[in-house]
Design a protein around this motif. Structure first.
Motif, PDB file in Angstrom:
ATOM      1  N   LEU A 193      -4.388  -6.066   8.535  1.00 52.43           N
ATOM      2  CA  LEU A 193      -3.331  -6.227   7.537  1.00 52.43           C
ATOM      3  C   LEU A 193      -3.240  -4.964   6.686  1.00 52.43           C
ATOM      4  N   ILE A 194      -2.009  -4.554   6.362  1.00 56.24           N
ATOM      5  CA  ILE A 194      -1.792  -3.458   5.421  1.00 56.24           C
ATOM      6  C   ILE A 194      -1.062  -3.997   4.198  1.00 56.24           C
ATOM      7  N   LEU A 195      -1.571  -3.697   3.010  1.00 54.55           N
ATOM      8  CA  LEU A 195      -0.877  -3.978   1.757  1.00 54.55           C
ATOM      9  C   LEU A 195      -0.088  -2.708   1.428  1.00 54.55           C
ATOM     10  N   MET A 196       1.218  -2.728   1.696  1.00 61.89           N
ATOM     11  CA  MET A 196       2.056  -1.528   1.695  1.00 61.89           C
ATOM     12  C   MET A 196       2.938  -1.450   0.450  1.00 61.89           C
ATOM     13  N   ASP A 197       2.781  -0.385  -0.323  1.00 68.10           N
ATOM     14  CA  ASP A 197       3.664  -0.161  -1.469  1.00 68.10           C
ATOM     15  C   ASP A 197       5.082   0.126  -0.963  1.00 68.10           C
ATOM     16  N   VAL A 198       6.062  -0.213  -1.756  1.00 68.77           N
ATOM     17  CA  VAL A 198       7.457   0.030  -1.360  1.00 68.77           C
ATOM     18  C   VAL A 198       7.841   1.492  -1.603  1.00 68.77           C
ATOM     19  N   LEU A 199       7.578   2.000  -2.793  1.00 72.82           N
ATOM     20  CA  LEU A 199       7.942   3.375  -3.136  1.00 72.82           C
ATOM     21  C   LEU A 199       6.709   4.260  -3.141  1.00 72.82           C
ATOM     22  N   MET A 200       6.735   5.321  -2.339  1.00 72.29           N
ATOM     23  CA  MET A 200       5.649   6.304  -2.294  1.00 72.29           C
ATOM     24  C   MET A 200       6.242   7.677  -2.011  1.00 72.29           C
ATOM     25  N   PRO A 201       5.543   8.741  -2.398  1.00 69.91           N
ATOM     26  CA  PRO A 201       6.043  10.086  -2.098  1.00 69.91           C
ATOM     27  C   PRO A 201       5.897  10.405  -0.615  1.00 69.91           C
ATOM     28  N   SER A 202       6.572  11.471  -0.184  1.00 66.90           N
ATOM     29  CA  SER A 202       6.519  11.951   1.199  1.00 66.90           C
ATOM     30  C   SER A 202       7.237  11.006   2.157  1.00 66.90           C
ATOM     31  N   MET A 203       6.821   9.757   2.214  1.00 62.97           N
ATOM     32  CA  MET A 203       7.465   8.736   3.042  1.00 62.97           C
ATOM     33  C   MET A 203       7.275   7.394   2.366  1.00 62.97           C
ATOM     34  N   ASP A 204       8.366   6.653   2.148  1.00 62.17           N
ATOM     35  CA  ASP A 204       8.225   5.382   1.436  1.00 62.17           C
ATOM     36  C   ASP A 204       7.700   4.288   2.366  1.00 62.17           C
ATOM     37  N   GLY A 205       7.420   3.138   1.777  1.00 57.20           N
ATOM     38  CA  GLY A 205       6.842   2.042   2.537  1.00 57.20           C
ATOM     39  C   GLY A 205       7.762   1.460   3.582  1.00 57.20           C
ATOM     40  N   VAL A 206       9.070   1.571   3.373  1.00 58.53           N
ATOM     41  CA  VAL A 206      10.028   1.053   4.345  1.00 58.53           C
ATOM     42  C   VAL A 206       9.949   1.858   5.644  1.00 58.53           C
ATOM     43  N   GLU A 207      10.021   3.174   5.534  1.00 60.81           N
ATOM     44  CA  GLU A 207       9.951   4.022   6.720  1.00 60.81           C
ATOM     45  C   GLU A 207       8.571   3.941   7.361  1.00 60.81           C
TER      46      GLU A 207
END
Length: 331
Positions: free
Chosen positions: A49-63
């Motif tokens: 399982l990954i707990l993925m943030d939505v907004l992040m630098p370089s590449m966001d959680g959606v991509e």
């Protein structure tokens, strides 16, 4: 269960780390501080399982979610500090395969732990392995019931956008998503399709030309008087609301016929319920492997012979339109 964290905020990482380390049997796999790092680390060491943030630098959680689900898929839960602000991004990520979403927890909040436990049961990483004289309306509208999980928002948009505003049937949807996101999901869906979308509340009845969405973290049920309600039982289902619980209640209590549809999603939820609908004389449809983000729930339905038809997502609405007005229901 091995759990990874992808989040660029140090404080959020620490909160999530403490959540993971709080439960015996959960192990922190790795931490990534942007989406690109998460994609790279997941390829080298895929966690449960990954707990993925939505907004992040370089590449966001959606991509990052899109890339991970195409290259080294695993269960992903989107974590965001603001439900209202990032609703569209959350559902975009779910379209790529994220299982669910939740607010970044605060200390003492067990919501994320409950979410992780539910996903552990879903992916087989849990040690907890478990498996009404009523007045009825004289005339009932044709009814379409739809269950969806991973990838469901986009699949639902594809189907429901093809129904015209004067569509002569009622639609009820159970989508696996946390209760705190469901209002945003209904508002988002309202912008995508011609039919009005509302959250189902206790006492509602299915209405022509309207889409009702299951609300809360309780199970949506069709009651013997043909109104909708919510039930906390059964307690041990991985998803709340459960598609199986709803489909079974419809098969038991709805005296008319209709179309039952099971869409993309991980696990088994909805397959047994779809079989009950078929046995009750409904026309049942499972989404095909090619158009599913995750071919789990529909796959089990096909194996159980619960589906009259197995169709690509874009072909489901035309079949519903063809069948319901003419009452050409097959079992």
């Amino acid at each position: 269960m091995r759990i990874a964290i992808a989040n660029d905020m140090f404080m959020a990482v620490e909160v999530l780390r403490r959540v993971v380390e709080k439960v015996p049997g959960y192990k922190l796999a790795w931490v990534a501080y942007d989406g690109a790092e998460a994609v790279s680390k997941c390829a080298a060491d895929t966690p449960d399982l990954i707990l993925m943030d939505v907004l992040m630098p370089s590449m966001d959680g959606v991509e990052a979610t899109r890339r991970i689900m195409s290259q080294s898929p695993c269960a992903i839960v989107m974590v965001t500090a603001s439900v209202n602000r990032y609703t569209a991004k959350v559902f975009e990520a779910m379209g790529y395969g994220a299982l669910d979403a939740i607010n970044t927890p605060v200390f003492g909040d067990d919501g994320l732990l409950n979410k992780i436990a539910a996903i552990a049961r879903l992916i087989g990483k849990s040690s907890e392995q478990r498996s009404l004289p009523i007045h009825r309306p004289e005339s009932l509208p044709p009814l379409i019931v739809i269950g969806a999980s991973t990838g469901g928002p986009q699949a639902l948009t594809t189907i429901l956008s093809q129904f015209p505003q004067d569509f002569p049937a009622a639609v009820i949807v159970v989508q696996h998503v946390d209760a705190q996101f469901i209002q945003g999901f209904a508002a988002w869906l309202n912008e995508q399709i011609p039919l009005p979308v509302q959250l189902a509340i206790t006492g509602n009845t299915p209405q022509l030309g309207k889409v009702l969405i299951a609300d809360t973290n309780l199970h949506l049920v069709m009651r013997p008087d043909l109104t909708l309600g919510y039930d906390k039982e059964p307690l041990d289902f991985s998803y709340r609301p459960s598609v199986d619980v709803f489909f079974r209640s419809v098969a038991k209590n709805w005296t008319g016929k209709g179309v039952g549809v099971l869409l993309t999603g991980m696990g088994r939820d909805g397959a047994q319920g779809l079989k009950r609908l078929r046995e009750a004389g409904w026309h049942t449809i499972a989404q095909d492997r090619k158009t599913c983000v995750v071919y789990g729930m529909p796959k089990v339905a096909v194996e159980l012979k619960a589906a009259v038809q197995v169709l690509p997502v874009e072909a489901i609405a035309p079949i519903c339109i063809k069948i319901l007005p003419n009452s050409k229901l097959s079992g």
